[in-house]
Design an enzyme around this catalytic site. Structure first.
Site, PDB file in Angstrom:
ATOM      1  N   GLU A 113     -80.799  17.416 -86.793  1.00 10.23           N
ATOM      2  CA  GLU A 113     -79.931  18.029 -85.787  1.00 10.23           C
ATOM      3  C   GLU A 113     -78.612  17.270 -85.715  1.00 10.23           C
ATOM      4  O   GLU A 113     -78.561  16.086 -86.043  1.00 10.23           O
ATOM      5  CB  GLU A 113     -80.617  18.038 -84.416  1.00 10.23           C
ATOM      6  CG  GLU A 113     -81.172  16.693 -83.993  1.00 10.23           C
ATOM      7  CD  GLU A 113     -82.249  16.822 -82.916  1.00 10.23           C
ATOM      8  OE1 GLU A 113     -81.874  17.051 -81.777  1.00 10.23           O
ATOM      9  OE2 GLU A 113     -83.450  16.698 -83.238  1.00 10.23           O
ATOM     10  N   LYS A 137     -75.722  15.041 -84.215  1.00  8.35           N
ATOM     11  CA  LYS A 137     -75.738  14.024 -83.175  1.00  8.35           C
ATOM     12  C   LYS A 137     -74.530  14.264 -82.282  1.00  8.35           C
ATOM     13  O   LYS A 137     -73.393  14.017 -82.684  1.00  8.35           O
ATOM     14  CB  LYS A 137     -75.677  12.637 -83.802  1.00  8.35           C
ATOM     15  CG  LYS A 137     -75.820  11.523 -82.800  1.00  8.35           C
ATOM     16  CD  LYS A 137     -76.019  10.193 -83.515  1.00  8.35           C
ATOM     17  CE  LYS A 137     -76.190   9.069 -82.524  1.00  8.35           C
ATOM     18  NZ  LYS A 137     -74.986   8.847 -81.710  1.00  8.35           N
ATOM     19  N   ASP A 185     -71.734  13.919 -79.503  1.00  9.43           N
ATOM     20  CA  ASP A 185     -70.997  12.745 -79.067  1.00  9.43           C
ATOM     21  C   ASP A 185     -70.611  12.927 -77.605  1.00  9.43           C
ATOM     22  O   ASP A 185     -69.540  13.418 -77.285  1.00  9.43           O
ATOM     23  CB  ASP A 185     -69.749  12.589 -79.949  1.00  9.43           C
ATOM     24  CG  ASP A 185     -69.187  11.190 -79.862  1.00  9.43           C
ATOM     25  OD1 ASP A 185     -69.850  10.325 -79.268  1.00  9.43           O
ATOM     26  OD2 ASP A 185     -68.090  10.973 -80.386  1.00  9.43           O
ATOM     27  N   TYR A 230     -76.992  19.653 -73.716  1.00 10.50           N
ATOM     28  CA  TYR A 230     -77.830  20.081 -74.837  1.00 10.50           C
ATOM     29  C   TYR A 230     -79.081  19.214 -74.864  1.00 10.50           C
ATOM     30  O   TYR A 230     -78.985  17.995 -74.962  1.00 10.50           O
ATOM     31  CB  TYR A 230     -77.075  19.953 -76.159  1.00 10.50           C
ATOM     32  CG  TYR A 230     -76.026  21.023 -76.318  1.00 10.50           C
ATOM     33  CD1 TYR A 230     -76.333  22.217 -76.956  1.00 10.50           C
ATOM     34  CD2 TYR A 230     -74.748  20.848 -75.802  1.00 10.50           C
ATOM     35  CE1 TYR A 230     -75.383  23.211 -77.089  1.00 10.50           C
ATOM     36  CE2 TYR A 230     -73.790  21.845 -75.920  1.00 10.50           C
ATOM     37  CZ  TYR A 230     -74.117  23.021 -76.568  1.00 10.50           C
ATOM     38  OH  TYR A 230     -73.187  24.008 -76.690  1.00 10.50           O
ATOM     39  N   LYS A 270     -74.284   8.371 -89.694  1.00 11.24           N
ATOM     40  CA  LYS A 270     -72.949   8.388 -89.079  1.00 11.24           C
ATOM     41  C   LYS A 270     -71.912   9.007 -90.006  1.00 11.24           C
ATOM     42  O   LYS A 270     -71.790   8.611 -91.165  1.00 11.24           O
ATOM     43  CB  LYS A 270     -72.518   6.948 -88.762  1.00 11.24           C
ATOM     44  CG  LYS A 270     -73.372   6.285 -87.695  1.00 11.24           C
ATOM     45  CD  LYS A 270     -73.016   6.797 -86.330  1.00 11.24           C
ATOM     46  CE  LYS A 270     -72.746   5.643 -85.385  1.00 11.24           C
ATOM     47  NZ  LYS A 270     -72.396   6.114 -84.058  1.00 11.24           N
ATOM     48  N   CYS A 291     -30.499  18.814 -76.371  1.00 10.38           N
ATOM     49  CA  CYS A 291     -31.406  19.414 -77.352  1.00 10.38           C
ATOM     50  C   CYS A 291     -31.056  18.934 -78.765  1.00 10.38           C
ATOM     51  O   CYS A 291     -29.910  19.040 -79.181  1.00 10.38           O
ATOM     52  CB  CYS A 291     -31.300  20.936 -77.278  1.00 10.38           C
ATOM     53  SG  CYS A 291     -32.230  21.773 -78.578  1.00 10.38           S
ATOM     54  N   CYS A 320     -29.653  22.306 -80.656  1.00 11.91           N
ATOM     55  CA  CYS A 320     -28.431  23.035 -80.293  1.00 11.91           C
ATOM     56  C   CYS A 320     -27.529  22.240 -79.367  1.00 11.91           C
ATOM     57  O   CYS A 320     -26.475  22.726 -78.962  1.00 11.91           O
ATOM     58  CB  CYS A 320     -28.786  24.378 -79.654  1.00 11.91           C
ATOM     59  SG  CYS A 320     -29.456  24.206 -77.991  1.00 11.91           S
ATOM     60  N   CYS A 335     -34.939  22.693 -73.360  1.00 18.58           N
ATOM     61  CA  CYS A 335     -33.571  22.996 -73.757  1.00 18.58           C
ATOM     62  C   CYS A 335     -33.085  24.169 -72.920  1.00 18.58           C
ATOM     63  O   CYS A 335     -33.805  25.143 -72.725  1.00 18.58           O
ATOM     64  CB  CYS A 335     -33.559  23.354 -75.242  1.00 18.58           C
ATOM     65  SG  CYS A 335     -32.063  24.200 -75.755  1.00 18.58           S
ATOM     66  N   CYS A 365     -30.233  28.812 -78.835  1.00 16.05           N
ATOM     67  CA  CYS A 365     -30.979  27.737 -79.490  1.00 16.05           C
ATOM     68  C   CYS A 365     -31.855  28.326 -80.594  1.00 16.05           C
ATOM     69  O   CYS A 365     -32.904  28.901 -80.333  1.00 16.05           O
ATOM     70  CB  CYS A 365     -31.828  26.975 -78.483  1.00 16.05           C
ATOM     71  SG  CYS A 365     -32.675  25.567 -79.229  1.00 16.05           S
TER      72      CYS A 365
HETATM   73 ZN   LIG Z   1     -31.813  23.890 -78.042  1.00 18.46          ZN
END
Ligand SMILES: [Zn+2]
Length: 672
Positions: free
Chosen positions: A108, A110, A112, A217, A309, A403, A406, A421, A427
């Site tokens: 099965e 494992k 985490d 689970y 692992k 930005c 632009c 922006c 832009c």
């Molecule tokens: Zn921009």
């Protein structure tokens, strides 16, 4: 004191510190891979030189300390850890388990998360505890009760005391969605799904736990008090738990011989991305309970099982620089440029830093040693910084004020986390990102149209809005680099094919701020039609599940903009279409097989059967080992007999009379 002894002292203190940070404070300081290295080094020295081992050595413990505020619970049967196996040792480890090529194993994934023990007394969930140090854990009953898939009561005849062990996890998709929301609100994000699960369960306020998307689970039954085993094999035990309505990983398999075990290990590793929860390996067990008892335990670990692992998903590296990208909504996203590092077989040199707040929260500087997590299908992210390793020449990170695409000024409303922006349509970066989003896999899913092609088409001003895509002809594409007639025709066909879509995809593709994949689905299911969504008032929008006032305002703003409604109309005119939305009910019996037999007095049999089918269950004509539930009315004949025989043979079938059957269906959200 010689070198090895002082090394043992150093490692003991170091690992104890990491343990405390990790288990008690839920603030991991180093990645697991690093921790494992330290732990193994200490374990090996202690094996060679037992006299150096300190009484507080972390190798004596299985887990962490009980945190103040939670009652201690002593486990009736200790919660042990499994021995680890790695690629170089797996053949040997299998040989230690058995030489028999016909040995049956149960394999099965494992999970985490956080290991947990649930105790049912007379079928009622009475105790829930963390692993703790293996002997004594924390009482987390109130919090566990908030986890949606943990049965609070067991249907079926069960032993007076039944202890079920399993893992509490935060499914990957829900973890990502939770973090996305947190970041939008400028609140701290969870570091990884395992931490999310552990941190959520250890909340002192169960209401906080309840608000987190957790799942349990089950992976084992502890033998009942008199020592009698409930099941003859581990796999049978899991099937039994499944019949009690515990969630079992759907990737559990019974396999024959060491060769098939290795095939399973490879197959799961390949599918690791597709598994909905984080896994860090595979658990391999001898399936037969008798054989398990023969093999017994050595050094507090079962001699009949190991955990294999997989490579780590988190590693340490150095932050070399930070760049800034402009998203489709103008959001400025800082990107970490990293010294390339191998994480689970993939070289990672960039990671997202999400927003300015995240940089501040991490306290990050250029030159820092950072822990980077590569989650499957998600952009790698910097999840913590090792402040104690900061170099003297570390540089502050200066967030831009304009930005990078632009040059328009950036703005950030006080209650938001993200700088944006203000360039809007001037832009180009925003417009290209919007188009890339529109064609992307989870949106309109236009195959063959990727980032490069979108950028090239935009560059030539062949597409400026989404709707322009559907007016392209092969001749438009051919002047672009490397486009032959055949591939141009193929691309146009795939654009045309994408016209048949779904309402949730279409909504998501529009790129309305705050409307992600999940909210698109919710909106579609709630309002049913695009018209209804476009015409919904702010108040009506807020009534839809998971739509808050901010998202509602942003939806209103989007559809109030004439430019946007024109693009929507042009898309519909171009033939973009979808199937009408039908109601989907999410019941607890989806995929389960039912047999309904005999004559009924409360609800007609055909109505019960229809209700089961509507809720996603299967109604079968005869009883077999594949039957999950049998509901019997008066004068039930051979089917009941057959089911009883199967139950006696160990096949877990739930058998109900009419009244209990209806109760059972109702408690699983089936409408009768
Ligand atoms: Zn921009």
């Amino acid at each position: 004191m010689d070198f090895l002894e002082s090394r043992v002292n150093f490692l003991t203190d170091e690992i104890n510190h990491h343990n405390y940070k990790y288990y008690v404070l839920d603030e991991p300081t180093v990645p697991d891979s690093e921790y494992d290295k330290l732990f193994h080094e200490l374990k090996n020295i202690e094996l060679e030189h037992p006299s150096y081992a300190r009484p507080d050595s972390p190798t004596q413990r299985v887990g962490g300390q009980v945190k103040d505020g939670f009652k201690e619970v002593k486990h009736n049967t200790p919660m042990l850890s499994l021995n680890n196996s790695f690629p170089h040792s797996v053949d040997n480890d299998l040989k230690k388990l058995t030489d028999d090529e016909n040995e049956i194993f149960c394999c099965e994934p494992k999970l985490d998360g956080l290991a947990c023990s649930l105790v049912y007394v007379n079928g009622i969930l009475t105790n829930a505890a963390t692993r703790g140090d293996g002997e004594v854990g924390e009482d987390i009953l109130a919090n566990v009760k908030t986890i949606k898939n943990v049965p609070l009561k067991l249907y079926n005849t069960v032993p007076e005391i039944l202890e079920v062990r399993g893992e509490i996890v935060m499914p990957k998709a829900k973890f990502e969605a939770y973090n996305e929301k947190q970041r939008e609100l400028g609140k701290p994000a969870l570091k990884n799904p395992r931490n999310g699960a552990a941190g959520s369960v250890r909340q002192l306020d169960p209401a906080v736990t309840a608000s987190r998307p957790l799942a349990f689970y089950a992976y084992g039954i502890v033998k009942s008090g008199d020592g009698a085993s409930i099941n003859k094999s581990h796999y049978e035990g899991l099937r039994y738990l499944h019949s009690l309505r515990f969630e079992i990983s759907s990737f559990v398999r019974q396999v024959k011989g060491p060769k098939q075990v290795k095939e399973y290990i490879d197959a799961i590793e390949k599918r690791r991305d597709a598994i909905p929860y984080e896994i860090d390996g595979v658990v391999v067990k001898i399936d037969s309970v008798d054989r398990q008892e023969e093999l017994g335990y050595v050094m507090r670990a079962p001699n009949w099982a190991f955990s294999y692992k997989y490579p780590a998903t988190e590693e340490l590296t150095t932050l070399e620089a930070v760049d800034y990208q402009v998203g489709r909504t103008g959001a400025i996203c800082p990107v970490a440029r990293l010294r390339p590092v191998d994480i689970g077989g993939v070289t990672v040199s960039n990671a997202t830093l999400h927003n300015e707040g995240e940089i501040r929260r991490l306290g990050l500087m250029i030159g820092d040693q950072v822990s980077v997590r590569r989650a499957q299908e998600v952009i790698p992210q910097v999840c913590s910084v090792n402040l104690s390793a900061r170099p003297d020449d570390a540089q502050p990170i200066i967030f831009p004020t304009t930005c990078p695409a632009c040059n328009s000024p950036l703005e950030k409303p006080e209650d938001e986390a993200v700088w944006r922006c203000t360039g809007g349509l001037i832009c180009d970066a925003q417009r290209i990102e919007g188009l890339i989003h529109f064609v992307s896999r989870k949106a309109m899913n236009i195959g063959g149209v990727g980032e490069k092609l979108v950028a090239a088409l935009f560059d030539k001003r062949l597409i400026e809005t989404f709707a322009d895509l559907f007016t392209l002809a092969p001749q438009d594409l051919m002047p672009l680099d490397g486009m032959a007639l055949k591939s141009a025709e193929k691309t146009i066909k795939s654009i045309s094919d994408a016209k048949v879509t779904t309402l949730p995809r279409f909504l998501f593709a529009l790129g309305i701020r705050g409307v992600g994949e999940g909210s698109s689905r919710d909106l579609a299911n709630h309002f049913k039609t695009l018209d209804a969504i476009m015409n919904a008032t702010h108040d009506e929008l807020v009534e839809a599940p998971d739509i808050g006032p901010i998202t509602a305002s942003s939806i209103r703003a989007f559809f109030s903009n004439e430019g946007n409604t024109q693009v929507v109309q042009r898309l519909l005119d171009a033939g973009v279409t979808w199937e009408p939305i039908t109601e989907i009910t999410d019941s607890g019996i989806k995929g389960q097989s039912f047999v309904v037999t005999g004559s009924f007095s409360i609800v007609p049999r055909k109505d019960i059967e229809a209700a089961i089918r509507n809720a996603g269950g299967n109604v079968l004509g005869s009883v077999s080992a594949k039957t999950h539930v049998l509901i019997v009315g008066e004068k039930a004949g051979s089917k009941l007999e057959k089911a009883r025989k199967l139950v006696n043979a160990g096949i877990p079938i739930l058998i109900f009379n009419e009244k209990d059957g209806i109760d059972f269906l109702s408690s699983n959200a089936v409408e009768i």
